[in-house]
Write an enzyme that holds these catalytic residues in place. Structure first.
Site, PDB file in Angstrom:
ATOM      1  N   ALA A   1     -28.356  29.689 -16.272  1.00 19.04           N
ATOM      2  CA  ALA A   1     -28.276  29.797 -14.808  1.00 19.04           C
ATOM      3  C   ALA A   1     -27.281  30.878 -14.393  1.00 19.04           C
ATOM      4  O   ALA A   1     -26.623  30.768 -13.353  1.00 19.04           O
ATOM      5  CB  ALA A   1     -27.897  28.443 -14.220  1.00 19.04           C
ATOM      6  N   GLY A   2     -27.178  31.942 -15.210  1.00 10.47           N
ATOM      7  CA  GLY A   2     -26.281  33.041 -14.880  1.00 10.47           C
ATOM      8  C   GLY A   2     -26.998  34.120 -14.073  1.00 10.47           C
ATOM      9  O   GLY A   2     -28.111  33.916 -13.583  1.00 10.47           O
TER      10      GLY A   2
ATOM     11  N   THR B   1     -22.810  47.504 -15.059  1.00 12.67           N
ATOM     12  CA  THR B   1     -22.983  46.388 -15.970  1.00 12.67           C
ATOM     13  C   THR B   1     -21.889  45.352 -15.701  1.00 12.67           C
ATOM     14  O   THR B   1     -21.184  45.440 -14.692  1.00 12.67           O
ATOM     15  CB  THR B   1     -23.066  46.899 -17.434  1.00 12.67           C
TER      16      THR B   1
ATOM     17  N   LYS C   1     -22.089  43.518 -11.177  1.00  9.05           N
ATOM     18  CA  LYS C   1     -23.428  43.670 -10.599  1.00  9.05           C
ATOM     19  C   LYS C   1     -23.526  43.080  -9.184  1.00  9.05           C
ATOM     20  O   LYS C   1     -24.260  43.598  -8.353  1.00  9.05           O
ATOM     21  CB  LYS C   1     -24.482  43.038 -11.513  1.00  9.05           C
TER      22      LYS C   1
ATOM     23  N   ASP D   1     -33.039  45.519 -13.934  1.00  8.06           N
ATOM     24  CA  ASP D   1     -33.104  44.492 -14.993  1.00  8.06           C
ATOM     25  C   ASP D   1     -34.361  43.655 -14.788  1.00  8.06           C
ATOM     26  O   ASP D   1     -35.099  43.355 -15.738  1.00  8.06           O
ATOM     27  CB  ASP D   1     -31.890  43.553 -14.929  1.00  8.06           C
TER      28      ASP D   1
ATOM     29  N   SER E   1     -21.923  50.172 -24.535  1.00  8.74           N
ATOM     30  CA  SER E   1     -23.151  50.481 -23.795  1.00  8.74           C
ATOM     31  C   SER E   1     -23.997  51.566 -24.458  1.00  8.74           C
ATOM     32  O   SER E   1     -23.493  52.607 -24.869  1.00  8.74           O
ATOM     33  CB  SER E   1     -22.802  50.917 -22.369  1.00  8.74           C
TER      34      SER E   1
HETATM   35  P1  NDP Z   1     -23.668  34.766 -17.406  1.00  4.19           P
HETATM   36  O1  NDP Z   1     -22.307  34.643 -17.976  1.00  4.19           O
HETATM   37  O2  NDP Z   1     -23.840  35.080 -15.958  1.00  4.19           O
HETATM   38  O3  NDP Z   1     -24.478  33.369 -17.688  1.00  4.19           O
HETATM   39  C1  NDP Z   1     -24.497  32.811 -18.952  1.00  4.19           C
HETATM   40  C2  NDP Z   1     -25.420  31.586 -18.969  1.00  4.19           C
HETATM   41  O4  NDP Z   1     -25.513  31.165 -20.326  1.00  4.19           O
HETATM   42  C3  NDP Z   1     -24.898  30.392 -18.173  1.00  4.19           C
HETATM   43  O5  NDP Z   1     -25.995  29.648 -17.693  1.00  4.19           O
HETATM   44  C4  NDP Z   1     -24.153  29.590 -19.256  1.00  4.19           C
HETATM   45  O6  NDP Z   1     -24.108  28.212 -18.966  1.00  4.19           O
HETATM   46  C5  NDP Z   1     -25.064  29.811 -20.436  1.00  4.19           C
HETATM   47  N1  NDP Z   1     -24.406  29.719 -21.726  1.00  4.19           N
HETATM   48  C6  NDP Z   1     -23.434  30.501 -22.242  1.00  4.19           C
HETATM   49  N2  NDP Z   1     -23.117  30.132 -23.487  1.00  4.19           N
HETATM   50  C7  NDP Z   1     -23.909  29.065 -23.773  1.00  4.19           C
HETATM   51  C8  NDP Z   1     -24.055  28.209 -24.906  1.00  4.19           C
HETATM   52  N3  NDP Z   1     -23.314  28.393 -26.019  1.00  4.19           N
HETATM   53  N4  NDP Z   1     -24.968  27.231 -24.850  1.00  4.19           N
HETATM   54  C9  NDP Z   1     -25.726  27.027 -23.767  1.00  4.19           C
HETATM   55  N5  NDP Z   1     -25.634  27.796 -22.642  1.00  4.19           N
HETATM   56  C10 NDP Z   1     -24.730  28.795 -22.657  1.00  4.19           C
HETATM   57  O7  NDP Z   1     -24.414  35.807 -18.309  1.00  4.19           O
HETATM   58  P2  NDP Z   1     -25.605  36.781 -17.906  1.00  4.19           P
HETATM   59  O8  NDP Z   1     -26.635  36.026 -17.147  1.00  4.19           O
HETATM   60  O9  NDP Z   1     -25.048  37.995 -17.299  1.00  4.19           O
HETATM   61  O10 NDP Z   1     -26.175  37.215 -19.346  1.00  4.19           O
HETATM   62  C11 NDP Z   1     -26.885  36.300 -20.168  1.00  4.19           C
HETATM   63  C12 NDP Z   1     -27.377  37.036 -21.400  1.00  4.19           C
HETATM   64  O11 NDP Z   1     -28.305  38.049 -21.045  1.00  4.19           O
HETATM   65  C13 NDP Z   1     -26.282  37.729 -22.222  1.00  4.19           C
HETATM   66  O12 NDP Z   1     -26.469  37.373 -23.571  1.00  4.19           O
HETATM   67  C14 NDP Z   1     -26.558  39.196 -22.012  1.00  4.19           C
HETATM   68  O13 NDP Z   1     -26.175  39.951 -23.130  1.00  4.19           O
HETATM   69  C15 NDP Z   1     -28.067  39.219 -21.802  1.00  4.19           C
HETATM   70  N6  NDP Z   1     -28.571  40.377 -21.059  1.00  4.19           N
HETATM   71  C16 NDP Z   1     -29.561  41.152 -21.609  1.00  4.19           C
HETATM   72  C17 NDP Z   1     -30.081  42.246 -20.920  1.00  4.19           C
HETATM   73  C18 NDP Z   1     -31.141  43.104 -21.559  1.00  4.19           C
HETATM   74  O14 NDP Z   1     -31.396  44.210 -21.061  1.00  4.19           O
HETATM   75  N7  NDP Z   1     -31.794  42.658 -22.593  1.00  4.19           N
HETATM   76  C19 NDP Z   1     -29.593  42.613 -19.573  1.00  4.19           C
HETATM   77  C20 NDP Z   1     -28.581  41.725 -19.060  1.00  4.19           C
HETATM   78  C21 NDP Z   1     -28.089  40.650 -19.794  1.00  4.19           C
HETATM   79  P3  NDP Z   1     -22.956  27.616 -17.989  1.00  4.19           P
HETATM   80  O15 NDP Z   1     -23.418  27.885 -16.581  1.00  4.19           O
HETATM   81  O16 NDP Z   1     -22.962  26.169 -18.318  1.00  4.19           O
HETATM   82  O17 NDP Z   1     -21.676  28.285 -18.333  1.00  4.19           O
END
Ligand code: NDP
Length: 262
Positions: free
Chosen positions: A121-122, A59, A63, A99, A14
């Protein structure tokens, strides 16, 4: 003195301690910001009080838990379903989601957006979708698998293969594709079709140029990576921690300086 921290699992990566401590120093405030590695989500509330934190950033993967344990939840955090900033005041925990606020600030220079496509969709996709919709932007979600699309019942949400609309002003990669690999979030053919018609692209990942960002640049889109979102979520969290509402520029500059140090 304010005792602040970022809490998560893992936590060693972090950048928040460096950002916040630099801003505390720049503004001459009385505080210190540390990091705390927590493994058990059920101990989150108890640890905040036990360790005497007056504010914490939360983080992954806590969350959602952070919102659940709060006594007072602001509308943004409540509607998104997660919080990344908690403030302790008179034995009560207040929850915010900076965020989403940080993302809106980061894309402020993207003008005239009416329709946006979010890939993924995360938790991050959920926060960004809500933020965009609050700004009156029509939001569509696309993901590789069905399970997490259920949380997007308030939006148009599709599997990539079922997407029928390809016209969007803004395309956001909110997946982790490209973070630790060289993958695009979906088929290149689908992205080619979409990016050829859009104006702006946002990549949530920062610290590296992902294949998604490279492809967007090939289409001459105006692009941004996630660094400004990281910066601004920190600025807004700092304002909640210290109740400073007229010093945004020096806070931002100090945090930016901290982020530039390797
Ligand atoms: P989650 O684990 O909650 O969600 C991940 C999402 O990405 C899901 O929809 C997943 O699909 C999809 N996914 C993962 N790997 C792949 C792949 N190889 N191909 C296609 N789809 C994929 O993660 P978060 O939402 O918490 O975080 C997402 C990103 O955002 C991370 O990279 C994180 O580092 C970044 N982030 C950046 C921030 C910033 O300040 N810039 C703040 C917070 C997060 P499925 O549902 O099918 O598994």
């Amino acid at each position: 003195m304010k005792f602040l921290s970022v809490i998560g699992d893992p936590i060693s990566h972090s950048k928040s301690p460096r950002m916040h401590n630099n801003a505390i120093k720049a503004l001459g405030l009385d505080g210190i910001y540390t990091r705390y590695h927590l493994k058990n989500a059920n101990l989150l509330r108890e640890k905040i009080f036990e360790l005497g934190f007056s504010g914490v950033n939360i983080t992954l993967p806590f969350k959602e838990k952070a919102l659940e344990l709060a006594d007072v939840k602001d509308d943004f955090a409540q509607n998104i379903g997660s919080a990344n900033t908690l403030c302790v005041k008179e034995n009560k925990i207040y929850a915010y989601n900076t965020d989403a606020l940080g993302f809106l600030e980061a894309i402020r220079e993207f003008k005239g957006i009416e329709k946006a496509l979010i890939l993924g969709a995360g938790g991050t996709a959920l926060a960004l979708a809500y933020a965009l919709r609050e700004k009156g932007i029509k939001v569509c979600i696309a993901n590789r698998s069905q399970e997490r699309l259920k949380e997007f019942s308030a939006y148009e949400a599709y599997l990539y293969e079922n997407l029928k609309d390809f016209d969007f002003d803004l395309v956001v990669n909110a997946t982790s594709a490209g973070l630790r690999d060289e993958n695009l979030p979906c088929d290149k053919e689908l992205l080619d079709r979409i990016l050829a018609r859009s104006k702006f692209a946002f990549e949530v990942i920062y610290g590296k140029e992902t294949p998604f960002l490279t492809l967007c640049k090939n289409y001459n889109l105006k692009t941004k990576d996630g660094l400004d979102m990281l910066l601004w979520q920190g600025v807004f969290a700092f304002e909640f921690f210290f109740d400073t509402y007229n010093q945004r520029e020096p806070i931002k500059n100090a945090m930016w300086q901290a982020l530039r140090v390797e």
